[in-house]
Design a protein around this motif. Sequence first.
Motif, PDB file in Angstrom:
ATOM      1  N   GLU A 192      -7.610  37.762  27.395  1.00 39.61           N
ATOM      2  CA  GLU A 192      -8.938  37.367  27.865  1.00 39.61           C
ATOM      3  C   GLU A 192      -9.231  35.906  27.546  1.00 39.61           C
ATOM      4  O   GLU A 192      -9.753  35.167  28.401  1.00 39.61           O
ATOM      5  CB  GLU A 192     -10.014  38.256  27.244  1.00 39.61           C
ATOM      6  CG  GLU A 192     -11.409  37.937  27.800  1.00 39.61           C
ATOM      7  CD  GLU A 192     -12.432  38.978  27.421  1.00 39.61           C
ATOM      8  OE1 GLU A 192     -12.833  39.757  28.303  1.00 39.61           O
ATOM      9  OE2 GLU A 192     -12.833  39.000  26.234  1.00 39.61           O
ATOM     10  N   ARG A 195      -7.208  33.697  30.005  1.00 39.36           N
ATOM     11  CA  ARG A 195      -7.756  33.709  31.360  1.00 39.36           C
ATOM     12  C   ARG A 195      -9.063  32.927  31.450  1.00 39.36           C
ATOM     13  O   ARG A 195      -9.267  32.126  32.378  1.00 39.36           O
ATOM     14  CB  ARG A 195      -7.959  35.153  31.816  1.00 39.36           C
ATOM     15  CG  ARG A 195      -6.651  35.876  32.131  1.00 39.36           C
ATOM     16  CD  ARG A 195      -6.850  37.354  32.415  1.00 39.36           C
ATOM     17  NE  ARG A 195      -5.608  37.983  32.872  1.00 39.36           N
ATOM     18  CZ  ARG A 195      -5.431  39.284  33.011  1.00 39.36           C
ATOM     19  NH1 ARG A 195      -6.440  40.131  32.730  1.00 39.36           N
ATOM     20  NH2 ARG A 195      -4.280  39.766  33.435  1.00 39.36           N
ATOM     21  N   GLU A 245      -2.204  38.169  36.627  1.00 46.21           N
ATOM     22  CA  GLU A 245      -1.626  39.365  37.234  1.00 46.21           C
ATOM     23  C   GLU A 245      -1.861  40.583  36.346  1.00 46.21           C
ATOM     24  O   GLU A 245      -1.929  40.465  35.117  1.00 46.21           O
ATOM     25  CB  GLU A 245      -0.125  39.160  37.455  1.00 46.21           C
ATOM     26  CG  GLU A 245       0.188  38.096  38.500  1.00 46.21           C
ATOM     27  CD  GLU A 245       1.677  37.804  38.604  1.00 46.21           C
ATOM     28  OE1 GLU A 245       2.452  38.389  37.790  1.00 46.21           O
ATOM     29  OE2 GLU A 245       2.062  36.998  39.468  1.00 46.21           O
ATOM     30  N   PRO A 246      -1.997  41.780  36.953  1.00 43.21           N
ATOM     31  CA  PRO A 246      -2.134  43.003  36.144  1.00 43.21           C
ATOM     32  C   PRO A 246      -0.952  43.162  35.204  1.00 43.21           C
ATOM     33  O   PRO A 246       0.194  42.868  35.563  1.00 43.21           O
ATOM     34  CB  PRO A 246      -2.164  44.117  37.196  1.00 43.21           C
ATOM     35  CG  PRO A 246      -2.605  43.444  38.457  1.00 43.21           C
ATOM     36  CD  PRO A 246      -2.043  42.051  38.406  1.00 43.21           C
ATOM     37  N   GLY A 247      -1.231  43.609  33.990  1.00 42.37           N
ATOM     38  CA  GLY A 247      -0.165  43.840  33.032  1.00 42.37           C
ATOM     39  C   GLY A 247       0.298  42.623  32.272  1.00 42.37           C
ATOM     40  O   GLY A 247       1.248  42.701  31.475  1.00 42.37           O
TER      41      GLY A 247
END
Length: 447
Positions: A192, A195, A245-247
């Motif tokens: 987090e 990002r 991206e997810p993951g």
Amino acid sequence: MSNPGESDLTPITSARQLAEWFAAGSKPRADWRVGTEHEKFGFHRGTFATPPYEPRGIRALLESLEGKGWAPILDSGNPIGLKRGAAAISLEPAGQLELSGAAVPDLHATWTELQQHLREVHEVAGPLGIGFASLGFHPLHRRDELPWMPKGRYAIMRRYMPTVGSLGLDMMQRTCTVQANLDFGDEADMVEKLRVSLALQPVATALFANSPFTEGRPNGFRSMRAQVWTDTDNARTGIPAVVFEPGFGFERFAEWVLDVPMYFVMREGQWLDAAGRSFRDFLDGRLDVLPGERATIGDFADHVTTAFTDVRLKRFLEMRGADAGSPAMIVAQAALWVGLLYDDAAQKAAAALVRDWTVEEMRALRLAVPREALHATIHGRTVRDIARDVLAIAADGLRARGLGEDVYLAPLDEIVASGLTQADRLLHLYEGAWGGDASRALLHAEV
């Protein structure tokens, strides 16, 4: 850029091992600290020439600082940096002087460290006739007028940079930045924080814009330093899509770093040129400059320092989007990110602010801010409007810490209120009181 890094000789056997290297930086909140790094241009008073390494230049300055308790860091017998406790002084390619500060508990300690550093530099630079100016891009000199420091890694980068971008040598010789280093609690917290800070890094670039001159004239940008990074080496810079991206986590970032082309390997105190080679080949013992030898954790730690993303993950997070500026702005940069990322409510509010931004929109904003700064837009809002929200969140986060640190945001509040960046003020002076003399920028920015 840092002085030579770790020497962990542990062999690398898997990408998971590299993920664990990053994860080892996780800390409980009580142990979170802030580190600040800042660079500045040296100049000879009277001529404005950049000091050479020697004679009576950067080497003499480093050797004089040794008398204040700093121990030398050598490269092929040449002092190219200093170490004292957890802090270090290093040289950028053209002799820009960098303090890599210790990890300290609060922003008051950051301010104290900064003042001590500047006082010590003044004491040794004064007799040499050298001053230091804190700007994002050198306002006067061409690259061919600037010296090169005797650091082995810089010789390798000097050869390689022009093959992967048109402005890499400008980045090396003509830019200065201020950087804040922050901790994370665990993998989810790192994700987090990374990002949020990547998304908001263009806002920071606009707030700290301080490089409107090139070779004595306005260059059309408010942050020429930020513009330089758009064509330095796109394989290792900017806003990597993988983060969103997810993951995404430590292992995904380790895999991304493995695909960043190499610059060098250090062996027995010497830098070996591996520019453009694959670190994955090195993992398999197929690196041509060290045939049959497999990479170690120390090699990977050095390689991580060559990933120049706008926010870099190491065993902490490095905020890399700001031009160098005044002492008050240096501490304001750390205050901004501490306020946003060291309080849960503030971090969640910042995440909510950027939740709908796509990577493409972030990258477009990143390309716009070097020229437009606070006037750039995303989702129909100007960066100035967004910065107002960001500063309110950061102030709340700092007040929640209860240490009286929100005072350090004052320079940023003034920039948002006036709509004038440091670069705008420099341009007004150039067009007015300075009578078109950009050399006055060095004296104005002296620290």
